[in-house]
Write an enzyme that holds these catalytic residues in place. Structure first.
Site, PDB file in Angstrom:
ATOM      1  N   ASP A   1       0.774  -1.119   0.151  1.00  0.00           N
ATOM      2  CA  ASP A   1       0.025   0.019  -0.002  1.00  0.00           C
ATOM      3  C   ASP A   1       0.876   1.143  -0.008  1.00  0.00           C
ATOM      4  O   ASP A   1       2.015   1.036   0.183  1.00  0.00           O
ATOM      5  CB  ASP A   1      -0.923  -0.056   1.355  1.00  0.00           C
ATOM      6  CG  ASP A   1      -1.608   1.253   1.389  1.00  0.00           C
ATOM      7  OD1 ASP A   1      -2.222   1.792   0.380  1.00  0.00           O
ATOM      8  OD2 ASP A   1      -1.827   1.609   2.553  1.00  0.00           O
TER       9      ASP A   1
ATOM     10  N   ASP B   1      -0.379   5.002   1.437  1.00  0.00           N
ATOM     11  CA  ASP B   1      -0.340   5.940   2.361  1.00  0.00           C
ATOM     12  C   ASP B   1      -0.240   4.750   3.804  1.00  0.00           C
ATOM     13  O   ASP B   1      -1.094   3.862   4.097  1.00  0.00           O
ATOM     14  CB  ASP B   1      -1.879   6.530   2.309  1.00  0.00           C
ATOM     15  CG  ASP B   1      -1.834   7.533   1.247  1.00  0.00           C
ATOM     16  OD1 ASP B   1      -0.770   8.252   0.977  1.00  0.00           O
ATOM     17  OD2 ASP B   1      -2.731   7.542   0.532  1.00  0.00           O
TER      18      ASP B   1
END
Length: 263
Positions: free
Chosen positions: A11, A13
Site C-alpha cells: 500500500d 499511505d
C-alpha cells in the site's frame, strides 16, 4: 502464463510513508480553506474518515452528511472534483518538499526483494500522481524503475476495503495470489487484502493503532532498520534476530499454510 515468481505488493499511505496525518490531512484542510469552506478536520475526525477508501469518496461522504458546510447536492460533483484536484497539488508539494520521508525499512525491504528476484508493486486507491511522488521519495528513482508497477486511483470503481485494486494488480501482473505478500497499515487495507485472498503484514501507522487486523500474518510497528528494530504486536513473529522484516520473513509467511494466524 501465471508468474511463478513471488511478489511483494505494498500500500502507499501509511506504508511507504506515514502520510495521512502530516500529509493528506494538512492538504485537505488547506484546500478547504482556499475554497472558502468552513471545514477543518481534526486528527480524531480524520482518523474516522480515513476508513473510507479514496480522497474524493471521503470528501463526498463528509459534505453529504454535513449540510452546514454549504455545498448543495447539485454542486457536489464539481466541488469534490475541484477540491480533490487542488488537494492533490498541495499534497505533492508537501512530498516533494521532503515533509513526508519513507517509513523505516521500506526501501531496505523493497531493494532486498528485488535483488532476490521478487516482483514488487504498489496498490493504492489514492491518486496515482500522489502515490508516485511518495514512492519516489521513499525508494528513489533507480529503485522505482526496477519495480513491476503502480496500481492506483480510479482504475477500479470500488475502493478499499473492497479487494478490487488488489485483484486488478494480480490480473495485470498475471500473478499467482498464493505467491504474494502484501504490506498494509489500516483495517480498511487489511480487509481489502484479505478479501483478495492475500497474505498480509500490517505496519501500524499514526492513525491505525486501534484498528483490528484478524487476518494479518503479523502486526508490527514498522519493517525495521539496523539498530532500530521493529516492535512485534500480534500474529507470527517473522522478524530476524535483529528485529527486521527481511525476504526470509516474506518467505516464511508464504510457506505457512495455516490461515488465519494466531493473534
Amino acid at each position: 502464463m501465471t508468474s511463478s515468481s513471488p511478489a511483494l505488493i505494498l500500500d502507499c499511505d501509511g506504508v511507504l510513508a506515514d502520510t495521512e496525518r502530516d500529509g493528506h490531512l494538512v492538504a485537505f484542510n488547506q484546500a478547504f480553506a482556499e475554497a472558502g469552506l468552513d471545514i477543518e478536520w481534526s486528527v480524531a475526525e480524520y482518523a474516522d474518515l480515513v476508513k473510507i477508501g479514496g480522497g474524493k469518496e471521503r470528501m463526498r461522504h463528509y459534505l453529504q452528511t454535513h449540510p452546514e458546510a454549504g455545498v448543495a447536492e447539485a454542486d457536489l460533483d464539481a466541488t469534490v472534483a475541484d477540491l480533490h484536484r487542488r488537494k492533490s497539488q498541495l499534497y505533492v508539494e508537501l512530498v516533494e518538499a521532503g515533509k513526508l520521508p519513507g517509513r523505516a525499512g521500506v526501501r531496505r525491504l523493497i531493494e532486498s526483494a528485488l535483488d532476490a528476484g521478487w516482483r514488487v508493486a504498489v496498490a493504492s486507491t489514492s491518486a496515482e500522481r500522489s502515490v508516485e511522488a511518495v514512492l519516489r521519495t521513499a525508494v528513489g528513482e533507480a529503485t522505482r524503475s526496477r519495480m513491476a508497477g503502480v496500481w492506483a486511483g480510479d482504475i477500479v470503481a470500488a475502493k478499499k476495503p473492497a479487494p478490487d485494486i488488489y485483484l486488478r494488480a494480480l490480473a495485470d501482473l498475471d500473478q499467482d495470489p498464493e505467491m504474494v505478500v502484501v504490506v498494509e497499515d489500516s483495517e480498511s487495507g487489511a480487509r481489502a487484502a484479505a478479501a483478495a485472498g492475500l497474505r498480509h503484514i500490517v505496519t501500524i501507522s499514526s492513525l491505525t493503532g486501534d484498528d483490528s487486523f484478524p487476518d494479518a500474518a503479523t502486526v508490527i510497528s514498522n519493517l525495521g532498520e539496523p539498530g532500530a528494530p521493529a516492535h512485534y504486536r500480534a500474529g507470527l513473529d517473522v522478524r530476524d534476530e535483529d528485529g527486521l522484516v527481511t525476504v526470509s520473513s516474506l518467505e516464511l509467511i508464504l510457506d505457512k499454510a495455516d490461515r488465519p494466524w494466531p493473534q
